[in-house]
Design a protein around this motif. Structure first.
Motif, PDB file in Angstrom:
ATOM      1  N   ASN A 110       0.811  -1.225   0.000  1.00  0.00           N
ATOM      2  CA  ASN A 110       0.000   0.000   0.000  1.00  0.00           C
ATOM      3  C   ASN A 110       0.840   1.269   0.000  1.00  0.00           C
ATOM      4  OD1 ASN A 110      -2.437  -1.431  -0.043  1.00  0.00           O
ATOM      5  ND2 ASN A 110      -2.379  -1.684   2.187  1.00  0.00           N
ATOM      6  N   GLY A 111       2.063   1.192  -0.457  1.00  0.00           N
ATOM      7  CA  GLY A 111       2.943   2.355  -0.513  1.00  0.00           C
ATOM      8  C   GLY A 111       2.833   3.083  -1.836  1.00  0.00           C
ATOM      9  N   SER A 112       1.639   3.319  -2.302  1.00  0.00           N
ATOM     10  CA  SER A 112       1.404   3.930  -3.613  1.00  0.00           C
ATOM     11  C   SER A 112       1.955   5.340  -3.700  1.00  0.00           C
ATOM     12  CB  SER A 112      -0.096   3.986  -3.902  1.00  0.00           C
ATOM     13  OG  SER A 112      -0.642   2.699  -3.922  1.00  0.00           O
ATOM     14  N   ILE A 113       2.376   5.712  -4.890  1.00  0.00           N
ATOM     15  CA  ILE A 113       2.786   7.091  -5.158  1.00  0.00           C
ATOM     16  C   ILE A 113       1.753   7.787  -6.039  1.00  0.00           C
ATOM     17  CG2 ILE A 113       5.242   6.618  -4.898  1.00  0.00           C
ATOM     18  CD1 ILE A 113       5.280   6.699  -8.072  1.00  0.00           C
ATOM     19  N   ALA A 114       0.671   7.070  -6.331  1.00  0.00           N
ATOM     20  CA  ALA A 114      -0.415   7.619  -7.146  1.00  0.00           C
ATOM     21  C   ALA A 114      -1.741   7.150  -6.569  1.00  0.00           C
ATOM     22  CB  ALA A 114      -0.284   7.156  -8.587  1.00  0.00           C
ATOM     23  N   SER A 115      -2.792   7.942  -6.835  1.00  0.00           N
ATOM     24  CA  SER A 115      -4.115   7.584  -6.331  1.00  0.00           C
ATOM     25  C   SER A 115      -4.606   6.302  -6.988  1.00  0.00           C
ATOM     26  CB  SER A 115      -5.104   8.719  -6.598  1.00  0.00           C
ATOM     27  OG  SER A 115      -5.282   8.886  -7.994  1.00  0.00           O
ATOM     28  N   ARG A 116      -5.386   5.553  -6.273  1.00  0.00           N
ATOM     29  CA  ARG A 116      -5.912   4.293  -6.797  1.00  0.00           C
ATOM     30  C   ARG A 116      -7.036   4.525  -7.803  1.00  0.00           C
ATOM     31  NH1 ARG A 116      -3.790   0.196  -3.723  1.00  0.00           N
ATOM     32  NH2 ARG A 116      -3.151   0.770  -1.634  1.00  0.00           N
ATOM     33  N   ASP A 117      -7.709   5.636  -7.731  1.00  0.00           N
ATOM     34  CA  ASP A 117      -8.823   5.918  -8.635  1.00  0.00           C
ATOM     35  C   ASP A 117      -8.425   6.993  -9.651  1.00  0.00           C
ATOM     36  OD1 ASP A 117      -8.623   7.931  -6.773  1.00  0.00           O
ATOM     37  OD2 ASP A 117     -10.777   8.175  -6.517  1.00  0.00           O
ATOM     38  N   GLY A 118      -7.635   6.607 -10.606  1.00  0.00           N
ATOM     39  CA  GLY A 118      -7.255   7.530 -11.670  1.00  0.00           C
ATOM     40  C   GLY A 118      -5.758   7.654 -11.869  1.00  0.00           C
ATOM     41  N   GLY A 119      -4.963   7.153 -10.951  1.00  0.00           N
ATOM     42  CA  GLY A 119      -3.517   7.171 -11.122  1.00  0.00           C
ATOM     43  C   GLY A 119      -2.881   8.539 -11.085  1.00  0.00           C
ATOM     44  N   VAL A 120      -3.469   9.483 -10.346  1.00  0.00           N
ATOM     45  CA  VAL A 120      -2.893  10.820 -10.220  1.00  0.00           C
ATOM     46  C   VAL A 120      -1.735  10.754  -9.228  1.00  0.00           C
ATOM     47  CG1 VAL A 120      -3.329  13.207  -9.547  1.00  0.00           C
ATOM     48  CG2 VAL A 120      -5.102  11.896 -10.740  1.00  0.00           C
ATOM     49  N   LEU A 121      -0.561  11.261  -9.646  1.00  0.00           N
ATOM     50  CA  LEU A 121       0.608  11.239  -8.775  1.00  0.00           C
ATOM     51  C   LEU A 121       0.383  12.057  -7.519  1.00  0.00           C
ATOM     52  CD1 LEU A 121       3.599  11.575 -11.277  1.00  0.00           C
ATOM     53  CD2 LEU A 121       2.936   9.563  -9.955  1.00  0.00           C
ATOM     54  N   GLU A 122       0.943  11.563  -6.432  1.00  0.00           N
ATOM     55  CA  GLU A 122       0.884  12.292  -5.167  1.00  0.00           C
ATOM     56  C   GLU A 122       1.666  13.598  -5.295  1.00  0.00           C
ATOM     57  OE1 GLU A 122      -0.921  11.282  -2.598  1.00  0.00           O
ATOM     58  OE2 GLU A 122      -1.452   9.363  -3.500  1.00  0.00           O
ATOM     59  N   ALA A 123       1.281  14.587  -4.502  1.00  0.00           N
ATOM     60  CA  ALA A 123       1.980  15.874  -4.489  1.00  0.00           C
ATOM     61  C   ALA A 123       3.458  15.636  -4.180  1.00  0.00           C
ATOM     62  CB  ALA A 123       1.361  16.798  -3.451  1.00  0.00           C
ATOM     63  N   GLY A 124       4.320  16.350  -4.867  1.00  0.00           N
ATOM     64  CA  GLY A 124       5.752  16.229  -4.622  1.00  0.00           C
ATOM     65  C   GLY A 124       6.450  15.150  -5.439  1.00  0.00           C
ATOM     66  N   VAL A 125       5.704  14.372  -6.220  1.00  0.00           N
ATOM     67  CA  VAL A 125       6.318  13.343  -7.051  1.00  0.00           C
ATOM     68  C   VAL A 125       6.397  13.857  -8.490  1.00  0.00           C
ATOM     69  CG1 VAL A 125       6.145  11.007  -7.967  1.00  0.00           C
ATOM     70  CG2 VAL A 125       5.489  11.460  -5.596  1.00  0.00           C
ATOM     71  N   THR A 126       7.605  13.985  -8.993  1.00  0.00           N
ATOM     72  CA  THR A 126       7.835  14.420 -10.369  1.00  0.00           C
ATOM     73  C   THR A 126       8.188  13.188 -11.197  1.00  0.00           C
ATOM     74  OG1 THR A 126       8.668  16.552  -9.601  1.00  0.00           O
ATOM     75  CG2 THR A 126       9.221  15.911 -11.864  1.00  0.00           C
ATOM     76  N   PRO A 127       7.423  12.895 -12.252  1.00  0.00           N
ATOM     77  CA  PRO A 127       7.695  11.691 -13.054  1.00  0.00           C
ATOM     78  C   PRO A 127       8.904  11.865 -13.975  1.00  0.00           C
ATOM     79  CG  PRO A 127       5.913  12.930 -14.041  1.00  0.00           C
ATOM     80  CD  PRO A 127       6.261  13.646 -12.747  1.00  0.00           C
ATOM     81  N   ALA A 128       9.445  10.766 -14.421  1.00  0.00           N
ATOM     82  CA  ALA A 128      10.451  10.779 -15.488  1.00  0.00           C
ATOM     83  C   ALA A 128       9.763  11.296 -16.751  1.00  0.00           C
ATOM     84  CB  ALA A 128      10.997   9.381 -15.708  1.00  0.00           C
ATOM     85  N   GLN A 129      10.533  11.861 -17.647  1.00  0.00           N
ATOM     86  CA  GLN A 129       9.985  12.378 -18.894  1.00  0.00           C
ATOM     87  C   GLN A 129      10.239  11.378 -20.018  1.00  0.00           C
ATOM     88  OE1 GLN A 129       8.196  15.396 -19.245  1.00  0.00           O
ATOM     89  NE2 GLN A 129       8.229  15.006 -17.051  1.00  0.00           N
ATOM     90  N   TYR A 130       9.188  11.058 -20.771  1.00  0.00           N
ATOM     91  CA  TYR A 130       9.281  10.146 -21.903  1.00  0.00           C
ATOM     92  C   TYR A 130       9.643  10.958 -23.130  1.00  0.00           C
ATOM     93  CZ  TYR A 130       8.101   6.181 -24.887  1.00  0.00           C
ATOM     94  OH  TYR A 130       8.157   5.134 -25.779  1.00  0.00           O
ATOM     95  N   CYS A 131      10.739  10.592 -23.795  1.00  0.00           N
ATOM     96  CA  CYS A 131      11.236  11.351 -24.933  1.00  0.00           C
ATOM     97  C   CYS A 131      11.311  10.461 -26.176  1.00  0.00           C
ATOM     98  CB  CYS A 131      12.628  11.890 -24.632  1.00  0.00           C
ATOM     99  SG  CYS A 131      12.754  12.820 -23.083  1.00  0.00           S
ATOM    100  N   PRO A 132      10.393  10.628 -27.146  1.00  0.00           N
ATOM    101  CA  PRO A 132      10.522   9.882 -28.403  1.00  0.00           C
ATOM    102  C   PRO A 132      11.874  10.222 -29.038  1.00  0.00           C
ATOM    103  CG  PRO A 132       8.393  10.969 -28.274  1.00  0.00           C
ATOM    104  CD  PRO A 132       9.222  11.501 -27.139  1.00  0.00           C
ATOM    105  N   TRP A 133      12.530   9.212 -29.621  1.00  0.00           N
ATOM    106  CA  TRP A 133      13.883   9.467 -30.104  1.00  0.00           C
ATOM    107  C   TRP A 133      14.135   8.899 -31.485  1.00  0.00           C
ATOM    108  CZ3 TRP A 133      18.707   6.292 -29.104  1.00  0.00           C
ATOM    109  CH2 TRP A 133      19.848   6.989 -29.512  1.00  0.00           C
TER     110      TRP A 133
END
Length: 168
Positions: A43-66
């Protein structure tokens, strides 16, 4: 790096044209390091269970097409079997890119990668689809139900990686 691709498109498939066959990069330089006892626990989620919204203070990695495999103007520069050219989409023959690309390998051009130049290899065995195969140490003859004989294929790109993105 990640090898990202669509499926059911390419040599041996009903649809010969792939729309997404890339090697892309995840930039983690500004991402939050989420490794911790709390986030690694049940239960150590970093995102909400209903929609997958990241918790405050969590910055995701950036996906870069290459690197896009499907650019016919580049592919067509290379000949293939029987005078055909390498291509994405169109006629089913040995020059058509296989559906499944399943590997990435980097090798430094000048031995140590210090200048950032690498050969990037990607290979496709396309599940060893053949009409003239053998299994069980050669005891059993095998023919794939598709009716196709598909060659293994390899693509090699010469790329330059920025200093912060080079393998260690």
């Amino acid at each position: 790096m990640v090898l990202a691709r669509d499926s059911n498109s390419g040599h041996g498939q009903d649809d010969s044209e792939s729309f997404y066959r890339h090697i892309d990069i995840f930039d983690i330089s500004a991402a939050t390091n989420i490794k911790s006892t709390a986030s690694d626990a049940v239960n150590g989620s970093i995102a909400s269970r209903d929609g997958g919204v990241l918790e405050a203070g969590v910055t995701p990695a950036q996906y870069c097409p290459w690197l896009d495999f499907n650019v016919n103007s580049e592919l067509n520069r290379f000949g293939y079997a029987n005078g055909t050219v390498l291509h994405n989409g169109g006629e089913q023959h040995a020059g058509l890119l296989n559906e499944k690309w399943e590997s990435i390998g980097l090798v430094p051009v000048n031995g140590n990668g210090g200048d950032g130049e690498y050969y990037l290899f990607s290979l496709s065995d396309n599940d060893f689809i053949t009409q003239d195969g053998y299994m069980n140490g050669g005891a059993l003859q095998y023919a794939d139900e598709s009716g196709f004989n598909l060659d293994n294929q390899a693509l090699v790109f010469k790329v330059k990686l920025p200093k912060h993105a080079r393998p260690v």
